[in-house]
Structures are given as C-alpha cells and as structure tokens.
Write a protein that holds these residues in place. Structure first.
Motif, PDB file in Angstrom:
ATOM      1  N   GLY A 257       0.790  -1.227   0.000  1.00  0.00           N
ATOM      2  CA  GLY A 257       0.000   0.000   0.000  1.00  0.00           C
ATOM      3  C   GLY A 257       0.820   1.273   0.000  1.00  0.00           C
ATOM      4  O   GLY A 257       0.313   2.335   0.335  1.00  0.00           O
ATOM      5  N   VAL A 258       2.083   1.185  -0.396  1.00  0.00           N
ATOM      6  CA  VAL A 258       2.929   2.375  -0.516  1.00  0.00           C
ATOM      7  C   VAL A 258       3.466   2.446  -1.947  1.00  0.00           C
ATOM      8  O   VAL A 258       3.179   1.593  -2.769  1.00  0.00           O
ATOM      9  CB  VAL A 258       4.093   2.356   0.504  1.00  0.00           C
ATOM     10  CG1 VAL A 258       3.562   2.422   1.925  1.00  0.00           C
ATOM     11  CG2 VAL A 258       4.963   1.127   0.325  1.00  0.00           C
ATOM     12  N   VAL A 259       4.258   3.478  -2.232  1.00  0.00           N
ATOM     13  CA  VAL A 259       4.689   3.745  -3.598  1.00  0.00           C
ATOM     14  C   VAL A 259       6.215   3.838  -3.660  1.00  0.00           C
ATOM     15  O   VAL A 259       6.837   4.438  -2.783  1.00  0.00           O
ATOM     16  CB  VAL A 259       4.073   5.072  -4.097  1.00  0.00           C
ATOM     17  CG1 VAL A 259       4.623   5.466  -5.448  1.00  0.00           C
ATOM     18  CG2 VAL A 259       2.561   4.955  -4.151  1.00  0.00           C
ATOM     19  N   ALA A 260       6.825   3.253  -4.683  1.00  0.00           N
ATOM     20  CA  ALA A 260       8.268   3.400  -4.887  1.00  0.00           C
ATOM     21  C   ALA A 260       8.484   4.477  -5.926  1.00  0.00           C
ATOM     22  O   ALA A 260       7.869   4.459  -6.989  1.00  0.00           O
ATOM     23  CB  ALA A 260       8.874   2.093  -5.378  1.00  0.00           C
ATOM     24  N   SER A 261       9.363   5.432  -5.623  1.00  0.00           N
ATOM     25  CA  SER A 261       9.651   6.496  -6.572  1.00  0.00           C
ATOM     26  C   SER A 261      11.097   6.429  -7.026  1.00  0.00           C
ATOM     27  O   SER A 261      12.006   6.279  -6.214  1.00  0.00           O
ATOM     28  CB  SER A 261       9.404   7.860  -5.930  1.00  0.00           C
ATOM     29  OG  SER A 261       9.952   8.874  -6.736  1.00  0.00           O
TER      30      SER A 261
END
Lengths: 371, 402
Positions: B264-268
């Motif tokens: 539920g998180v994002v990799a940038s």
C-alpha cells in the motif's frame, strides 16, 4: 473504509468450518438471472452424490415474487439446470449450476434470453461461431464510491492507470487475482485480465467460446466476481457510466468470428458482416443493454474510446468506431472483428444472438425473425 | 538531547490512550500513508490464490510505456507452461492509453523478450518482459532495448559486464516520504545509511519482500542497503552480461512496484524527490570487459575514462529519460554527486563522475563506476552509451548509425 461488516468476520473461524469433511453429500448452488435482467440470484441444495453431468441435476423452483419475476398469487417459477461448474468457494465436489428460469406455464421468463439464443445458435452450428467478450467493471465501496478514490474528491486524471502497477495506479488488484483463480478452478474460460483506463476499473476476458457457451461462461464469471467482491467486502458494478464527466465508461466489447472468417480470405466475410450490421444499428443498440439502449446512451458519446450511439462506423485499429477490425486481421486478411457497442451490463445471450441473426441469418429490419 | 523519531512520538501517544482508541489511532496513522487496497483481507486473498489451476498458466506481459519510465502489465491464460521465450506468443495493446499512439491507429505489438518466474502468482506462472513495436513493426519511441541489443551483439566477444545500483524512495500514497512526519522533516542525514532501528530504517519490510521476490523470479539481485536519506533504499543487480542488464533491472523495478502496491505504498525513482539538504537517487553503473578484469586491466579502464571525458554531454543526455533535465536537479556537486556540467574521475572519489574503487586502483585491474545515471534512467540507454563510447570508440554528440 467502505468495506462491509461481513468482511470483518473472522476468516480463520470460517476456514475451520469449511475444513469439515462432508461425506458423500454434495452442495449444488443453483444460479439464475432475476427480473432486472442484470441481477443474479442463488440458492443451494444438498445432493447425495456428486453430479457428473447436467442430467444428474434435478429441476427446482423458487419464489419469483421476491425477484421481480412474478405475482405473489402465482409465484412459483422453475429452475432448469443448464451448465455445471466446479465451486471455487466450497471447492470439490461441490458445484455451481447455471439455470434457465421458466414461468408457471413452462414458457421462458421475460429475462430468460438463453432459450431463444440456444435455438438460434443451433441453426448456425455448422458455421462454428466463436465469441470472446471483454467484461469491464468498476469496484465500489459499500458507500457506492469507487474503491480507493478519495472520499471527498477525485484521483488524478486518466492516463497512468491503464495496465498500471503500483499503489497509486492500481486499486483493488487482490479482487482481480482472486477472481482469475476462481474462474480457472471453476472451469470458466477466462483468457486474460488488465487494469482499465479509469482507476478502480478492471477488465477480464472470457473466450473463445462457441455458441451458447459464451453466455453461460460470462454469466458464471460475473457471479464469481460478485462472490469474490462480497468476500472482500466491496462491490462490483457493471454500470456502463458509473462516474459522469471525463471518466471512461464500462463496456463489454464482443469479438466474433465464424469458421469462414478464420480461414484464408476470411476478411471478405468479415466485411460482408459489417455491411449487414451497418444497416441494422438500432436493432443491435436495443439488444446491447438491458434497457433497450437507455443505459448505453450515457456511455456511447463518441468520446473516451467509444463510438456515438446515433452513428454506425467501422475501421481498422480504430477504437472510436462501433466495429473495430484488429490490425493483425487487416494484415492477414482473416480472423475476427470486435463489436465495441455492448454495454458492461448487457446480456451476453442477447448480444451473441443478435450478431448471429444479422451476420449469419442475414436478417434485416427492426424486429427479429420468428423461426 | 536524544531525538525521538516521529514513529516513537506517535507510539507514546497511542499507548497512553485508553484501549478502545489505540487500535483506531494506529489504524488512522497507517491509513494515512497506505492505500485502500492494502486494507483488503490478505487471508481471503490467500484462500483464492491456493486454488489449483490445472494445466492453465498465467503469463503477465510487462512493457515500458510512452514516458520511458512507467511500466504497464496485462495477463493472458496459456494452456501449458512456456519453457522458453519461443513458447510465448506476440500480443498487442491499446497504445492510446499509455501515451504511445493515437486512438484512431492505436494497436501496438508486444514482443516477448525475457521470461521470469512470477513471485506473486508463483509457479508455473510467468512474468514476460516485452519490447514494444509500432503498427509498422518499427520499435516504439521508448523501446531502447532494440538498439541496445544490436550494440551488445557487436561487442559480444569482449564480455561486457554491468552492475547497477538502483536507489529509490518509498512514499506514502499522499506522495510524502514514508515514515516522515506529515507536516515536517526527520532529523538530518547521518544515522540512516545502512541503519537499523525504527528510528533509522523506514520500510524495511518492502526491501526484504522485494529481495526474496527477485531471488524467486530469477532476477540477479546481488545486494541491498538502506540509503543516506530516511525512506531511501538501494538494491544492486548484477553482474549481468550485455542485454541482460537492462532486462533484469526493468523486471526488478516492476517487482518493486508490485511489492509496494501489496503493502500500500509507492516506490519512486525520482532523482531528487526532496529538494534541499537531502540526497538524491541515482543508479550508479559499474562496468568492465574481459580485458579490464585481467592482469593489467587498469590501463584499459583509464583509456575508457579518457574517452568518456570527451563525450560528457552525450552521456548526460542518455542518463535520464528527459535528456538531462531530471539529473540537473540531482547532479549538483553536493550530496556525493558530481556537478552535471563537469566531468571528473578519481580513485575512491564519490564526488566524481567516474569513481575507480580503491581495490581496483591497487590490483591494477577490475572495473569502474559511472556515478552519473539517474535513478529513473533507462538501463538499455545507459549500457548502450557505455559500449558505444568505450568499446566502439565513438566520438561527438550523436550515436553512430551502423
């Protein structure tokens, strides 16, 4: 979060019960389409041995006054088993049984479009009509808002979501993964999935299916989707335009071919079919959603990769046309074509029957022929 | 004064509350950073994923979209397990929805190029990395693999090896770095690099899950570490020969996005996610040929560096998807970067464009590290540029058309 109270019930407790052996007894869940032409209903009975074929399944009945299908004073309706699948929720040896609904006088119920479809398919069996349907749908919370959307706003505009990956692009993939496996287990001919243009919108494809099989497999796939979403506590919607404005609608693009179209030089037959379809646009529009075109009117605007509901058009690799011929088909001069008009909540029996009537039985005019 | 991390402060507040409120507040804190999808029951999902699938196999086709950075995927059912790339059919997709074509002429083709095991759906299911070609069968604009493969074949006999160090930042779905206070900043950089402890390492679960997923899939992951900025991490892929470098790194990136999605998180991969006194994110690229790895190879390394010194701008243009504009925010000369306008090289020098590891300087053979590529670079473009300049002796602003 807008997930149902049911989804909070302990799944560990449930699993303990589902692990209990059941002896020789088999649970058969009978499934049918209700009076809306879109809704699915189900109830279960115990059998004392595993049914091997459809003939092993007895006819049944239900109270049609509770499903918008009959009056209370004369409410019994009959369930006639037609297609059997493995049950991915209760698992082997239990079954899912898709049924036709008959009225008290044994005539087909108003929303039983399967009976006529089967007749029509029987007339063109030797042409081996194949179908593939691309079912789009939107995931909603129990509050009716699209799943994962901010409760008091909108996500960023469409662009990054189609086939996307990442928590900021793909909303609800767990449902898609679970549904795919459930379909494979059940024996439904699911051939693919992808994330769609609007966030929380997804698509699965069922096919290639011959004749009556298309409608059977798609209706069961829809039932499985509703049951999977129920387990997760959210809702699947087949509404063709769930969010007005600059957000994609949901369709059920229908791919179609006959043995002739699939063989060398088949493009000629594809083009002939398209000409016949062009002359019967209104008849098809009426068949392509459960409200005679009213639902699709919200979706087929000419924007968002749809054709305009009032105009018929066709083109190679053109996603703004009513009929699209895939580029590879244009190049190989054989294959299939895609009718992009059906709505996500269409009845696949009605859609496939209409295509066969117009393209293979060469019907014309506003009304179907009575054979 | 002993500084308390935001997580510690929240923990103290929560534990001091009456019991009914604790769970709600933990839920709310987690809720702010993670997606709605992450709240769906994984127990329910597992029950479905354990259903047997008979002979059916799910193949997830993966491709790079029109941005040159984004990845897309869709799945098809096959009726038996593909043993090699030849068993996988070509496919197509709607390029008008991925910034790759117009709606009126939107079909684009997917050509399977590399196959991996699927760590999400597990055996016998597959991940299939694809090249994208346009309706006229020419490579799509952001399909850099096609040309890279040709170039690699020209220098096959030199056995070019690569190792790429992929840095990335974990963000919450609100776009803020994961674990950072929502309306402020963590303590300054210093304790976080390779750190351990809830006040130093933010999001290790993702790193651990990603590492195992890569190992399962067959991706050549060779290490991980926490980076200088909190919520920033690094994994290394290699040593890979030729075209494999790009293939393995792109699939490793896809796996990272999928793992983060599950959490539920994002990799940038943005090269400078937070302006100011916070490190950027790069993709340092280590390179060697058979000659460089053998005795006396240092001479060859120095020759390459000379060639690179004369072609700085060509490389800068190849090292991020915006021709240098992204890297301009990162390569400032501070925070262990070189300045984007100047080329420099040195032994053990992290402020240089090219760093020669101290061991290599001592053993007089080995490899060198190009520190210029941005975290969001296309590894096909980077590895191709290194070959063109160092092994094919190209000069000037433009690549040669062979």
């Amino acid at each position: 979060m807008a997930a149902s109270a049911s989804s909070k019930l302990s799944k560990a407790v449930k699993q303990q019960y589902m692990d209990l052996p059941q002896g020789d007894q088999v649970q058969a869940m009978y499934i049918w389409i209700d009076g809306t032409g879109e809704g699915l209903r189900c109830k279960t009975r115990t059998l004392d041995s595993e049914p091997k074929t459809i003939e092993d399944l007895p006819e049944w009945n239900f109270d049609g006054s509770s499903t918008y299908q009959s009056e209370g004073s004369n409410s019994d309706m009959y369930l006639i088993p037609q297609a059997m699948f493995r049950d991915p929720f209760r698992k082997d040896p239990n079954k899912l049984v898709l049924c036709e609904v008959l009225k008290y006088n044994h005539k087909p119920a108003e929303t039983n479009l399967r009976q006529m479809c089967k007749k029509i398919m029987g007339m063109v069996q030797n042409q081996h009509p194949w179908f593939g349907m691309e079912q789009e749908y939107t995931l909603l919370g129990t509050d009716g808002h699209p799943f994962g959307w901010p409760s008091n706003g909108f996500p960023g505009p469409q662009g990054p979501y189609y086939c996307g990956v990442g928590a900021d692009k793909a909303y609800g993939r767990d449902v898609v993964e679970a549904h795919y496996r459930a379909c494979l287990y059940a024996g439904v001919k699911i051939c693919g999935t992808n994330a769609e243009v609007m966030p929380a919108q997804w698509e699965f494809q069922v096919g290639p299916c011959e004749g009556i099989e298309m409608g059977d497999h798609l209706w069961i796939a829809r039932f499985l989707l509703h049951r999977v979403c129920e387990d997760f506590g959210i809702v699947a919607s087949f509404d063709p335009k769930p969010i007005p404005g600059n957000w994609n609608g949901a369709g059920c693009h229908t791919n179609f071919s006959t043995k002739e179209m699939r063989e060398e030089g088949g493009l000629k037959y594809i083009e002939e079919s398209i000409e016949r379809l062009a002359k019967r646009h209104q008849y098809h529009i009426r068949a392509y959603d459960p409200k005679g075109g009213l639902d699709n009117a919200r979706r087929l605007t000419g924007h968002h990769e749809t054709s305009n509901i009032n105009e018929f058009s066709a083109g190679v690799a053109n996603r703004g046309a009513s009929i699209r011929i895939p580029r590879s088909v244009g190049q190989e001069k054989k294959g299939y074509f895609e009718d992009r008009r059906p709505s996500a909540n269409c009845d696949p029996y009605a859609v496939t029957e209409a295509l066969v009537r117009t393209c293979l039985l060469s019907e014309e005019g506003e009304e179907p022929v009575k054979y």
